[in-house]
Design an enzyme around this catalytic site. Structure first.
Site, PDB file in Angstrom:
ATOM      1  N   TRP A 201       6.225  19.983  10.687  1.00  0.00           N
ATOM      2  CA  TRP A 201       6.806  19.074  10.489  1.00  0.00           C
ATOM      3  C   TRP A 201       7.780  18.553  11.975  1.00  0.00           C
ATOM      4  CZ3 TRP A 201      11.716  17.902  11.089  1.00  0.00           C
ATOM      5  CH2 TRP A 201      12.946  16.965  10.602  1.00  0.00           C
ATOM      6  N   ASP A 368      14.154   3.870  -1.414  1.00  0.00           N
ATOM      7  CA  ASP A 368      13.686   5.475  -1.278  1.00  0.00           C
ATOM      8  C   ASP A 368      14.242   6.921  -2.279  1.00  0.00           C
ATOM      9  OD1 ASP A 368      13.145   8.334   0.593  1.00  0.00           O
ATOM     10  OD2 ASP A 368      11.367   6.626   1.438  1.00  0.00           O
ATOM     11  N   LYS A 478       6.131   5.160  -3.387  1.00  0.00           N
ATOM     12  CA  LYS A 478       6.102   6.210  -1.950  1.00  0.00           C
ATOM     13  C   LYS A 478       6.158   7.424  -3.643  1.00  0.00           C
ATOM     14  CE  LYS A 478       8.307   7.877   1.996  1.00  0.00           C
ATOM     15  NZ  LYS A 478       9.153   7.791   2.926  1.00  0.00           N
ATOM     16  N   TRP A 479       5.480   8.135  -2.621  1.00  0.00           N
ATOM     17  CA  TRP A 479       4.414   9.737  -3.442  1.00  0.00           C
ATOM     18  C   TRP A 479       4.676  10.580  -2.501  1.00  0.00           C
ATOM     19  CZ3 TRP A 479       1.453   9.540  -8.360  1.00  0.00           C
ATOM     20  CH2 TRP A 479       1.285  10.983  -8.717  1.00  0.00           C
ATOM     21  N   ASP A 480       6.002  11.257  -2.705  1.00  0.00           N
ATOM     22  CA  ASP A 480       6.458  11.990  -1.403  1.00  0.00           C
ATOM     23  C   ASP A 480       6.544  13.714  -2.247  1.00  0.00           C
ATOM     24  OD1 ASP A 480       7.553  13.007   0.802  1.00  0.00           O
ATOM     25  OD2 ASP A 480       9.168  12.034   1.076  1.00  0.00           O
ATOM     26  N   ASN A 482       7.449  16.976  -0.733  1.00  0.00           N
ATOM     27  CA  ASN A 482       8.344  17.981  -0.032  1.00  0.00           C
ATOM     28  C   ASN A 482       8.367  20.081   0.253  1.00  0.00           C
ATOM     29  OD1 ASN A 482       9.763  15.514   1.328  1.00  0.00           O
ATOM     30  ND2 ASN A 482      10.177  15.099  -0.273  1.00  0.00           N
ATOM     31  N   ASP A 550       7.594  12.091  10.066  1.00  0.00           N
ATOM     32  CA  ASP A 550       9.179  11.520   9.300  1.00  0.00           C
ATOM     33  C   ASP A 550      10.460  11.293  10.638  1.00  0.00           C
ATOM     34  OD1 ASP A 550       9.411  11.607   6.894  1.00  0.00           O
ATOM     35  OD2 ASP A 550      10.573  14.373   6.523  1.00  0.00           O
TER      36      ASP A 550
END
Ligand code: DGJ
Length: 726
Positions: A201, A368, A478-480, A482, A550
């Site tokens: 990450w 977001d 925006k297709w996240d 996590n 990120d």
């Protein structure tokens, strides 16, 4: 015709502009991968063997007259487990008798114009059948009735072969696929380096290059997604091959789930590379009459080094993978609110962001995470895709209207595959998340994973998204994603299909994306997974741009973007100017201009001077759009090789424009900095916009320029723009 079958020699010859592959049907129907490499015009493959060393430990086939033939010695194109080839098998199928001996032999072939679709899976495509040709070879295991249809597509204009495999159960009894590669490559020697992209990450896609050694080297993911940790990409580069010279094979899987790429060097220095779905955690139950389609593997070969390998991948993905309106149409330059406010916002703040952004020329505001359910942190509401009224007080529609009135489009964030335990969706359907009987679910970022294998789950999420997207003027999602998958089980899958879950999950995600794009064909979707945790060609098929990382520290971004550029085009790399103070705004902008360019900050906090700089960068984005999105990338100095500076070029396809960018990562007292430019036309005269000086392409490429006079302090950068009219 790029694909030919030579009846007498029983050879298939596949010719791309920069490579030749040769397959041979050998005695007893063994299919041999005789050659894959630089173009060979003639047909002298008669005496071609990988090695003729043969010992009693290499099993034989008694039907064969050739006493030197052993499946353990010859380059078996799609080798099965347990039947004489001890190298890593491309395929292993457990049959109804309980053994997993697998042995495919040639049955038939067909050559078709164009490229058939892969059912339910993303894949490269052609819009004109004349642009590609596809060879399908049917192989049969005569003992079990399993068939393998090996598919090879050759593109007219690029040195690419796209490969995939379909397994069919042509027997009366069920069978279980334990391992199924999308591609298996055999090469006669192992004098190569293994190149792959590892990361974590906020530090995705670092390049690692190591010499091959005896035994196996592999990269893989069992996380349920392609992951931050390894990318589904590997290259084999001849020792000594570099950016601009030497033989390189590149392999990239068009897949977003668990994968494995293994290279094996045997004791005679022959090499096999298998790539496909990771066998770990995979077992596919195949009933009589059923078939299983593997994801596609794209293989590239070039003699012109890693740089050319990258450009081939880039062109292929730009023209034959990315789809939809934004394949050709200019994408709106966006400001994303995330790093500017995280969860702390309301409708007024969004409108104020939009007003300041409009002053700088931005064309879209992206709201977001945090606009739905009662989400004030990362601990609630995933799955509740309705507006959080305490934040968006006047409702989504009126807020978007105000933003539209400022001249901006509007984009919104979703994380469709996830569910928070603290959500209405979870209260109503606790069985909708992945889980296995008798075990507590692991939690990550306070969330569980939805069971995307279930149609009812996908329907629910689709309907919620459809409501938001159809009732509001939304241009972008925006297709996240996590977290990764644990306790991966579905209440709807029977025990014998339990290990199909990882692949079915990916198929479920793909089908939701497909359905959404069918309903909203003009929607621009940006992929994301905690930054670049799912940056792969599978997602690129649906989402023409993907948030790269990120990590928005401009200097750290350099390695991430250089690594990502190994196979993904600039137009795919989400790249934003953010607050991180490590460099000034000029450098942040120069780095973000390598990707999609955008901003990720609170514009109300910018000084007038900073706003002026960013306004200029937005103008540059428009000015250089075609060059940056559709140009050819040349990596000049990479942060993997040079601790002080790095540089790259974008060159227009007609070679009449070139934008060179240099960033100093760390000051050095050595001001001598001679750059020999790349990719130009030696016969053209180039004018350097910044000084008006003129140089021939030959001069720029062979003698180069000493750039020691340009800014070289920590974090400083500069650009040089060359054009050629004559
Ligand atoms: C991870 C993404 O990479 C970020 O850009 C942001 O969207 C957050 N998720 C929101 O939770």
């Amino acid at each position: 015709m790029p694909i030919r079958f030579y009846e007498e020699e029983k050879l298939f010859k596949l010719d791309t502009p920069g490579s030749t592959a040769v397959l041979q049907i050998y005695d007893e129907g063994y299919l041999l991968g005789l050659y894959y490499g630089a173009p060979i015009p003639d047909m002298h493959f008669d005496n071609f063997t990988f090695r003729d060393y043969f010992a009693s430990f290499c099993p034989r086939n008694e039907n064969l007259r050739d006493r030197f033939f052993s499946p353990d010695v010859f380059p078996i194109e799609y080798s099965g487990f347990g039947t004489g080839d001890f190298r890593p098998a491309a395929v292993a199928i457990r049959n109804a008798d309980g053994n997993d001996c697998t042995d495919f032999r040639y049955e038939s072939y067909v050559i078709r114009p164009g490229k058939p679709k892969l059912e339910g899976l993303p894949a490269t495509y052609v819009t004109d059948e004349r642009d590609a040709e596809t060879l399908e070879i049917t192989m049969l295991d005569r003992t079990t009735g399993a068939a393998a249809i090996l598919s090879y597509t050759v593109f007219e204009t690029e040195s690419v072969i796209a490969r995939s495999v379909r397994i069919e159960n042509r027997s009366e009894r069920p069978m279980d696929i334990e391992k199924v590669s999308s591609v298996s490559l055999n090469l006669p020697d192992a004098d190569y380096d293994f190149i792959h992209l590892w990361g974590r990450w906020a530090a995705e896609r670092n390049l690692q290059r190591t010499p091959l050694r005896h035994g196996q080297q592999s990269v893989s993911s069992v996380r349920g997604s392609s992951s931050h940790f390894h990318n589904p990409f590997a290259a084999l580069a001849r020792r000594g091959a570099d950016e601009d010279h030497g033989e390189v094979y590149g392999v990239n899987l068009v897949y977003s789930g668990n994968f494995d790429i293994t290279v094996d060097v045997d004791s005679y220095e022959t090499l096999r590379l298998n790539a496909g779905i990771a066998p770990a955690g995979f077992l596919w139950h195949l009933l009589p009459g059923e078939s299983f389609q593997t994801p596609e593997a794209v293989t590239v070969f070039t003699t012109d080094g890693l740089g050319e390998m990258s450009r081939i991948f880039h062109r292929l993905y730009l023209h034959n993978l990315i789809r939809g309106r934004y394949k050709t149409e200019r994408r709106p330059v966006l400001i994303n609110a995330w790093e500017g406010c995280f969860f702390d916002f309301d409708d007024e703040k969004m409108v104020s962001f939009a007003a300041r952004a409009a002053e700088m020329g931005f064309e879209m505001l992206v709201m977001d995470d945090g606009w739905f359910g009662h989400r004030d942190g990362d601990d609630s509401s995933l799955g509740d895709w309705f507006v959080y009224k305490d934040k968006i007080r006047g409702g989504l529609g009126p807020m978007i209207e105000r933003i539209r009135a400022l001249g901006l489009k509007f984009g919104i964030w979703f994380e469709p595959e996830m569910i928070s335990p603290d959500s209405k969706l979870y209260q109503a359907h606790p069985d909708w998340c992945l889980r296995v009987p008798g075990r507590p679910n692991s939690i990550a970022r306070n969330q569980y994973v939805l069971d995307m294998t279930r149609e009812d789950v996908r329907d629910n999420i689709f309907e919620q998204m459809r409501k938001i997207l159809s009732e509001n003027d939304i241009a972008y999602v925006k297709w996240d994603f996590n977290r990764n998958l644990t306790e991966a089980g579905s209440a709807c899958l029977p025990a014998e299909r339990g290990e199909e879950i990882f692949h079915r999950f990916v198929l479920g995600t793909y089908s939701l994306l497909e359905r959404l794009l069918a309903e909203f064909p003009d929607l621009l979707i940006e992929g994301c997974s905690g930054g670049g945790g799912r940056f792969d060609p599978g997602m690129l098929y649906y989402t023409p741009q993907i948030w790269t990382s990120d990590n928005t520290d401009p200097i750290e971004r350099l390695a991430i973007q250089f690594g990502t550029s190994l196979c993904y085009p600039a137009s795919a790399m989400g790249a934003h100017v953010a607050k991180c103070p490590r460099t000034g705004y000029e450098t942040k902008g120069n780095i973000a201009l390598w990707g999609t360019f955008g901003c990720e900050l609170d514009p109300n906090t910018l000084t007038e001077e900073e706003k002026t700089i960013i306004r200029g960068q937005v103008a540059d984005y428009h000015r250089f759009y075609d060059l940056l999105h559709y140009g050819d990338l040349y990596r000049v100095t990479t942060p993997f090789e040079n601790a002080f500076r790095c540089a790259w070029e974008m060159v227009s396809p007609d070679k009449r424009e070139m934008l060179f960018t240099n960033v100093t990562m760390r000051f050095s007292h050595n001001r001598k900095y001679i750059v020999r430019f790349k990719g130009l036309n030696p016969a053209l005269t180039y004018r350097l916009e910044e000084t008006g000086e003129e140089f021939s392409g030959a001069f720029l490429m062979n003698a180069g320029l000493n750039l020691g006079c340009y800014p070289f302090g920590d974090g400083e950068s500069f650009r040089l723009y060359f054009t050629a009219d004559r």
